[in-house]
Design a protein around this motif. Structure first.
Motif, mmCIF file in Angstrom:
data_model
loop_
_atom_site.group_PDB
_atom_site.id
_atom_site.type_symbol
_atom_site.label_atom_id
_atom_site.label_comp_id
_atom_site.label_asym_id
_atom_site.label_seq_id
_atom_site.Cartn_x
_atom_site.Cartn_y
_atom_site.Cartn_z
ATOM 1 N N GLN A 42 57.732 36.512 -39.182
ATOM 2 C CA GLN A 42 58.980 36.967 -38.506
ATOM 3 C C GLN A 42 60.425 36.690 -39.212
ATOM 4 O O GLN A 42 61.520 36.371 -38.612
ATOM 5 C CB GLN A 42 58.891 36.163 -37.129
ATOM 6 C CG GLN A 42 57.962 36.677 -35.956
ATOM 7 C CD GLN A 42 57.995 35.936 -34.929
ATOM 8 O OE1 GLN A 42 57.773 34.832 -34.636
ATOM 9 N NE2 GLN A 42 58.591 36.829 -33.719
ATOM 10 N N LEU A 45 63.659 37.883 -37.760
ATOM 11 C CA LEU A 45 64.168 36.992 -36.695
ATOM 12 C C LEU A 45 65.160 35.981 -37.286
ATOM 13 O O LEU A 45 66.367 35.925 -36.752
ATOM 14 C CB LEU A 45 62.968 36.453 -35.912
ATOM 15 C CG LEU A 45 63.224 35.491 -34.850
ATOM 16 C CD1 LEU A 45 64.038 36.320 -33.585
ATOM 17 C CD2 LEU A 45 62.055 34.601 -34.164
ATOM 18 N N LYS A 158 60.292 30.516 -30.316
ATOM 19 C CA LYS A 158 60.704 30.739 -28.962
ATOM 20 C C LYS A 158 62.215 30.303 -28.818
ATOM 21 O O LYS A 158 63.057 31.049 -28.452
ATOM 22 C CB LYS A 158 60.192 29.673 -28.065
ATOM 23 C CG LYS A 158 60.555 29.880 -26.569
ATOM 24 C CD LYS A 158 60.235 31.155 -26.056
ATOM 25 C CE LYS A 158 60.659 31.372 -24.446
ATOM 26 N NZ LYS A 158 59.857 30.324 -23.749
ATOM 27 N N GLU A 161 64.369 33.037 -30.397
ATOM 28 C CA GLU A 161 64.508 34.292 -29.605
ATOM 29 C C GLU A 161 65.438 33.967 -28.418
ATOM 30 O O GLU A 161 66.229 34.990 -28.167
ATOM 31 C CB GLU A 161 63.109 34.561 -29.197
ATOM 32 C CG GLU A 161 62.158 35.132 -30.189
ATOM 33 C CD GLU A 161 60.764 34.960 -29.714
ATOM 34 O OE1 GLU A 161 60.418 34.520 -28.646
ATOM 35 O OE2 GLU A 161 59.752 35.558 -30.321
#
Length: 235
Positions: A42, A45, A158, A161
């Motif tokens: 990711q 991200l 997490k 995000e």
């Protein structure tokens, strides 16, 4: 690892802290050997963060060896830059929001922060065990409360995000991911004894305190080094 990501790692701890003290909106996260296994899946991200720090000696050595990137160890805890950061927040009577850990550890951590830094305004704190709907509501609360600093400790990805979600709700402050920091300071703000810091044996101390991490350090860390090397030469 893309050049744009490598450039996000600070070259100086002093300049990094100076940047933090300016109070401008920033999203900060970290990468260590373990979180790299998530990062590589990711990377977009992490690319949305303003600053990425190296959490650990081994990872900064990998950056130096493969990318000729000199960056200091900057970890989200009181063994690194949090001591100076919290002193500054306390001095300026700024506000924070703490999000993560379970209720028991979180409440103890908050007591310790209030005791050591009485001038910090803790506008709210929340455990890290919410449903998706509850998380969304919490993000909106943060945007309304407008804390100067937001600390999110939930593990990668997490916590990244969550910070990006809060930003999307319109919050503009300094957001910092902090992994297990909240649980660690439940008993003592200085989680690592001074001798452990001096000898750079934090990983060994964590295994002693948290035996469940043995597999991470014995298997996942070496795996991450191999994968990091593979990813570099695969480009």
């Amino acid at each position: 690892m893309e050049k744009s990501i490598v450039e996000k790692f600070p070259q100086s701890k002093t300049n990094f802290i100076k940047q933090l003290k300016e109070g401008k909106p920033l999203l900060i996260t970290y990468i260590n050997n373990y979180s790299y296994l998530h990062f590589r899946k990711q990377s977009e991200l992490f690319g949305k963060f303003d600053v990425i720090t190296s959490d650990g000696i081994i990872f900064r050595l990998l950056l130096l060896l493969f990318y000729n990137k000199k960056t200091p160890r900057i970890s989200p805890d009181f063994s690194s830059y949090f001591k100076e950061l919290f002193l500054n927040i306390d001095k300026n009577r700024q506000s924070i929001f703490v999000w993560g850990a379970d209720d028991i550890a979180l409440n103890l951590a908050i007591v310790n922060i209030k005791t050591r830094y009485p001038n910090i305004s803790i506008v709210r704190y929340q455990n890290g065990y919410l449903s998706k709907e509850e998380e969304k509501l919490e993000m909106r609360k943060i945007a309304k409360l407008k804390p100067n600093f937001l600390f999110v400790g939930m593990g990668t990805p997490k916590q990244e995000e969550i910070l990006l979600g809060v930003k999307q709700e319109g919050w503009n402050g300094v957001g910092i991911t902090c992994g297990a920091f909240i649980s660690q300071i439940a008993t003592n703000l200085n989680y690592y004894p001074s001798i452990i810091n001096t000898l750079n044996l934090r990983w060994l101390y964590r295994v002693y305190k948290e035996p469940k991490l043995i597999s991470r350090y014995l298997f996942l860390y070496p795996k991450a080094i191999i994968i990091f090397t593979y990813d570099y030469f695969r480009k």
